[in-house]
Design an enzyme around this catalytic site. Sequence first.
Site, mmCIF file in Angstrom:
data_model
loop_
_atom_site.group_PDB
_atom_site.id
_atom_site.type_symbol
_atom_site.label_atom_id
_atom_site.label_comp_id
_atom_site.label_asym_id
_atom_site.label_seq_id
_atom_site.Cartn_x
_atom_site.Cartn_y
_atom_site.Cartn_z
ATOM 1 N N GLU A 115 -8.910 -7.278 8.134
ATOM 2 C CA GLU A 115 -9.901 -7.469 7.059
ATOM 3 C C GLU A 115 -10.949 -8.534 7.370
ATOM 4 O O GLU A 115 -11.185 -9.438 6.563
ATOM 5 C CB GLU A 115 -9.180 -7.787 5.743
ATOM 6 C CG GLU A 115 -8.196 -6.700 5.339
ATOM 7 C CD GLU A 115 -7.434 -7.004 4.061
ATOM 8 O OE1 GLU A 115 -7.594 -8.105 3.497
ATOM 9 O OE2 GLU A 115 -6.660 -6.133 3.633
ATOM 10 N N GLU B 12 -1.849 1.935 5.632
ATOM 11 C CA GLU B 12 -1.255 1.407 4.385
ATOM 12 C C GLU B 12 -1.517 2.423 3.288
ATOM 13 O O GLU B 12 -2.253 2.156 2.342
ATOM 14 C CB GLU B 12 -1.861 0.035 4.041
ATOM 15 C CG GLU B 12 -1.679 -0.988 5.149
ATOM 16 C CD GLU B 12 -2.162 -2.394 4.792
ATOM 17 O OE1 GLU B 12 -2.412 -2.681 3.607
ATOM 18 O OE2 GLU B 12 -2.288 -3.211 5.727
HETATM 19 C C1 XIL Z 1 0.209 -6.859 0.105
HETATM 20 C C2 XIL Z 1 1.703 -6.740 -0.139
HETATM 21 O O1 XIL Z 1 2.033 -5.383 -0.333
HETATM 22 C C3 XIL Z 1 2.104 -7.546 -1.367
HETATM 23 O O2 XIL Z 1 3.521 -7.582 -1.501
HETATM 24 C C4 XIL Z 1 1.580 -8.978 -1.252
HETATM 25 O O3 XIL Z 1 1.850 -9.670 -2.452
HETATM 26 C C5 XIL Z 1 0.085 -8.981 -0.972
HETATM 27 O O4 XIL Z 1 -0.194 -8.207 0.178
HETATM 28 N N1 XIL Z 1 -3.886 -5.348 2.792
HETATM 29 C C6 XIL Z 1 -2.910 -5.736 3.680
HETATM 30 C C7 XIL Z 1 -1.521 -5.917 3.215
HETATM 31 O O5 XIL Z 1 -3.195 -5.815 4.892
HETATM 32 O O6 XIL Z 1 -0.857 -6.938 3.927
HETATM 33 C C8 XIL Z 1 -1.461 -6.218 1.733
HETATM 34 O O7 XIL Z 1 -0.087 -6.230 1.341
HETATM 35 C C9 XIL Z 1 -2.258 -5.216 0.948
HETATM 36 C C10 XIL Z 1 -3.696 -5.199 1.367
#
Ligand code: XIL
Length: 385
Positions: free
Chosen positions: A169, A274
């Site tokens: 990101e 994701e």
């Molecule tokens: C999220 C997790 O799922 C949560 O448990 C945590 O509280 C916050 O992060 N982008 C990413 C992930 O790269 O690491 C994030 O995961 C969601 C957005």
Amino acid sequence: MKIIGLKSIVIVAALVGVIGCQNAQKADSSNSEEAKVTLRSTFQDDFLIGTALSAGQIMGNNELESELIAREFNCVTPENVMKFMLIHPQPDSFNFELPDKLVALAEKNDQEVIGHTLAWHSQVPNWLFEDENGELVDSLTLYSRMKEHIDMVVGRYKGRIKGWDVLNEALNEDGSFRNSKFYQISGTGYIYKAFEYANAADPEMELYYNDYNMHNQAKVDGAVRIAKMLQDRGIRIDGIGMQGHWSLNYPSQEQLESSIKKISDLGLQVMITELDIDVLPNPYNITGANISDNFKASKEANPYVDGLPDSVNQLHANKYESLFKIFYKYKDNIDRVTFWGVHDGHSWKNNWPARGRTNYCLIFDRQYQPKLAYEKIIAIGEEKE
Ligand code: XIL
């Protein structure tokens, strides 16, 4: 290359059962084991099927959940436990207990591990960027702290992790660089360093850039620019992850295909990293997954507390079906599809972008049962035989 299709396995299993097996009962049970259809078996020749594991899931707190994780997925990403703030909270303290368990669990289940993540502006401790007066450090200090972290964390799992989300990101929606503390201190210097250090710590593992809203063409163009910057300096990058934090309304087929092609044209692997499909109303009018966005929950934005209407479940399944059709079409470019979570009861989307909602993003329900989306995804895998 397809070695043996699922239908063939079923037919062979059936024939073996029919052709004079003395111990029919025994043959039946072993054959049905062999023919069990799972996500990982269905797509085994196409792309990895991954999931994200929480701390509790790594600990194996729930037997049914553990069985589901082992059965359906051939790749795991730690949802949180390898993030900087969790694995390296203080300059001199590392938490390796859960990351070690995750890697051992994956080996037991014959699953690949994806490391997540080395350089990210969220879930990162302030000490990385600050001196004893709370002022931002200079770039050389930042680099030496990053190197120490990467050497330690990547080095510990050398040879046991398929690839790391080295950089997460780093872009704004218009493709410009996010003004994170990393960027304030070093401009784009930290980007080069993160990839250089990761490569040095484990030259065999794959190195990825990962971001959300990658169906947005300005953003995927920004990711392509990052990859080219690295390639121009002879620094290795192997793939780009498109976080699939999407909803019933986006991305469009055109957006997704265009992004996949842009990444593939660089000779890089595409990963859907994701994946979850949000079904709840979006009065906040946001897309993506900027985890610092935080809105107040309301009844209107949480309408399915007592269950998801069939009509919405159908839309959710249709969206997954259309996505997997595209993934399958580009299977030669796509290396992995990772869901962000195992089942609806444990999805971060129940608490983001507003806390305490009941969401239904994933393809297993709160009782660990496959949803309609699962059936449709498997059907795509079967059709291709
Ligand atoms: C999220 C997790 O799922 C949560 O448990 C945590 O509280 C916050 O992060 N982008 C990413 C992930 O790269 O690491 C994030 O995961 C969601 C957005």
